[in-house]
Design a protein around this motif. Structure first.
Motif, short mmCIF file in Angstrom:
data_model
loop_
_atom_site.label_atom_id
_atom_site.label_comp_id
_atom_site.label_asym_id
_atom_site.label_seq_id
_atom_site.Cartn_x
_atom_site.Cartn_y
_atom_site.Cartn_z
N LEU A 85 0.83 -1.20 0.00
CA LEU A 85 0.00 0.00 0.00
C LEU A 85 0.86 1.25 0.00
CD1 LEU A 85 -2.79 1.23 0.08
CD2 LEU A 85 -2.78 1.02 2.56
N LEU A 86 1.99 1.23 0.72
CA LEU A 86 2.89 2.38 0.76
C LEU A 86 3.51 2.64 -0.61
CD1 LEU A 86 4.28 4.56 2.41
CD2 LEU A 86 6.05 2.90 3.01
N ALA A 87 3.90 1.56 -1.28
CA ALA A 87 4.49 1.71 -2.61
C ALA A 87 3.46 2.25 -3.60
CB ALA A 87 5.04 0.37 -3.09
N GLU A 88 2.23 1.74 -3.49
CA GLU A 88 1.16 2.21 -4.39
C GLU A 88 0.86 3.69 -4.14
OE1 GLU A 88 -3.54 1.27 -5.40
OE2 GLU A 88 -2.39 -0.06 -4.09
N THR A 89 0.82 4.09 -2.86
CA THR A 89 0.56 5.50 -2.52
C THR A 89 1.67 6.40 -3.04
OG1 THR A 89 -0.61 4.80 -0.53
CG2 THR A 89 0.10 7.10 -0.64
N THR A 90 2.91 5.95 -2.88
CA THR A 90 4.05 6.73 -3.36
C THR A 90 3.99 6.94 -4.86
OG1 THR A 90 5.42 5.86 -1.55
CG2 THR A 90 6.57 6.87 -3.42
N GLU A 91 3.66 5.90 -5.59
CA GLU A 91 3.59 6.00 -7.05
C GLU A 91 2.44 6.91 -7.48
OE1 GLU A 91 4.76 5.42 -10.92
OE2 GLU A 91 5.77 4.83 -9.04
N THR A 92 1.31 6.83 -6.76
CA THR A 92 0.17 7.70 -7.09
C THR A 92 0.52 9.16 -6.87
OG1 THR A 92 -1.38 5.94 -6.48
CG2 THR A 92 -2.23 8.19 -6.58
N ILE A 93 1.15 9.45 -5.75
CA ILE A 93 1.54 10.84 -5.45
C ILE A 93 2.54 11.35 -6.48
CG2 ILE A 93 2.77 12.29 -3.79
CD1 ILE A 93 1.49 10.67 -1.57
N LYS A 94 3.45 10.49 -6.92
CA LYS A 94 4.44 10.88 -7.92
C LYS A 94 3.75 11.27 -9.23
CE LYS A 94 8.49 9.17 -10.41
NZ LYS A 94 9.41 8.01 -10.61
N LYS A 95 2.76 10.47 -9.65
CA LYS A 95 2.04 10.79 -10.89
C LYS A 95 1.24 12.09 -10.76
CE LYS A 95 1.53 5.99 -12.43
NZ LYS A 95 0.57 4.88 -12.74
N ILE A 96 0.59 12.27 -9.60
CA ILE A 96 -0.19 13.50 -9.39
C ILE A 96 0.72 14.71 -9.43
CG2 ILE A 96 -1.56 14.77 -7.70
CD1 ILE A 96 -2.70 12.09 -6.77
N ARG A 97 1.89 14.61 -8.79
CA ARG A 97 2.82 15.75 -8.77
C ARG A 97 3.33 16.07 -10.18
NH1 ARG A 97 8.16 17.25 -7.81
NH2 ARG A 97 8.32 19.06 -6.41
N GLU A 98 3.62 15.04 -10.98
CA GLU A 98 4.09 15.27 -12.35
C GLU A 98 3.02 15.98 -13.17
OE1 GLU A 98 5.13 11.43 -13.74
OE2 GLU A 98 7.10 11.39 -12.72
N ARG A 99 1.77 15.59 -12.99
CA ARG A 99 0.69 16.23 -13.75
C ARG A 99 0.49 17.68 -13.31
NH1 ARG A 99 -3.61 11.14 -13.43
NH2 ARG A 99 -2.41 9.72 -14.79
N ILE A 100 0.60 17.93 -12.01
CA ILE A 100 0.47 19.30 -11.52
C ILE A 100 1.60 20.18 -12.07
CG2 ILE A 100 0.51 20.77 -9.47
CD1 ILE A 100 -0.86 18.56 -7.93
N LEU A 101 2.82 19.63 -12.10
CA LEU A 101 3.96 20.38 -12.62
C LEU A 101 3.77 20.70 -14.11
CD1 LEU A 101 6.96 18.57 -10.87
CD2 LEU A 101 6.21 20.93 -10.52
N MET A 102 3.24 19.73 -14.87
CA MET A 102 2.99 19.96 -16.29
C MET A 102 1.95 21.07 -16.49
SD MET A 102 2.94 16.06 -17.79
CE MET A 102 2.30 16.66 -19.35
N ALA A 103 0.87 21.01 -15.72
CA ALA A 103 -0.17 22.03 -15.83
C ALA A 103 0.35 23.39 -15.39
CB ALA A 103 -1.38 21.63 -14.98
#
Length: 231
Positions: A85-103
């Protein structure tokens, strides 16, 4: 100015001389409408590296409790996250941050096309743009020769590409001058409403509006001291 002068005068380089004089005139710089692009590039907010890194809270009381018996803004014992669950949460947060940075990057590129880079040094003098408002928040309609800027003010400190600390004179601590020029009573749906004609003066711009006497007495009681017989 140039077209007015050339009706009666002329000399070699007249247009350039007029432009030079106007550019150095403090009154002209305060009054003229700014046609150039706004100064300073867009400064995006920092994107957090992890959830809950930055937290803001409004304190609310007397809300219904949860099924576990906690208030709505409280939480119970947090369960321990497993490795998966920790690994899944970390990966999800990483994707969200990348999308926010792109926007954020896309928004900055669009905004910066309409702005120009400009920074000031400590010790330089700048004008401040002002938007005169009346006491209840409405903006005063700026006329052609009303000042749009105040200053110049010396820069004391630079906090970054955009924020600066400037030296303001003591009289600017209260930019609002208010006075009552007239009173009136208006009949509405069988009742009488007392109104006052208020003269708002801020940064040299004056405007008159009719306001509710009750609201003005609440916000500006000093205007009514010793003036009960204005009628």
């Amino acid at each position: 100015m140039y077209y007015d002068l050339k009706k009666m005068f002329w000399w070699p380089g007249m247009k350039g001389d007029v432009a030079t004089v106007i550019s150095k005139c403090l009154t002209c710089q305060k009054v003229k409408i700014e046609h150039q692009k706004p100064s300073g590039m867009l400064q995006p907010l920092e994107i957090p590296q992890w959830k809950w890194k930055g937290i803001a809270m409004d304190f609310v009381t007397d809300l219904r409790r949860t099924r576990s018996g906690f208030d709505a803004y409280e939480s119970g014992e947090a369960s321990v996250l497993g490795p998966d669950l920790l690994a899944e949460t970390t990966e999800t947060i990483k994707k969200i941050r990348e999308r926010i940075l792109m926007a954020q990057s896309r928004q900055k590129s669009y905004a910066d096309q309409r702005r120009k880079p400009l920074e000031f040094e400590v010790g330089e003098h700048v004008f401040l743009r002002v938007t005169p408002t009346i006491g209840i928040g409405r903006a005063i309609k700026t006329k052609k020769l009303n000042p749009r800027f105040i200053g110049p003010f010396e820069i004391l400190r630079q906090f970054g590409p955009v924020p600066y600390q400037v030296a303001l004179p003591p009289h600017l601590s209260n930019l609002h001058n208010v006075r009552i020029d007239d009173t009136s009573v208006k009949k509405l749906q069988g009742k009488e409403v007392s109104l006052v004609n208020v003269a708002w003066n801020r940064a040299g711009v004056e405007e008159h509006t009719w306001e509710l006497e009750s609201e003005m007495r609440k916000d500006y009681p000093e205007l009514f001291s010793g003036s009960e017989n204005l009628e």
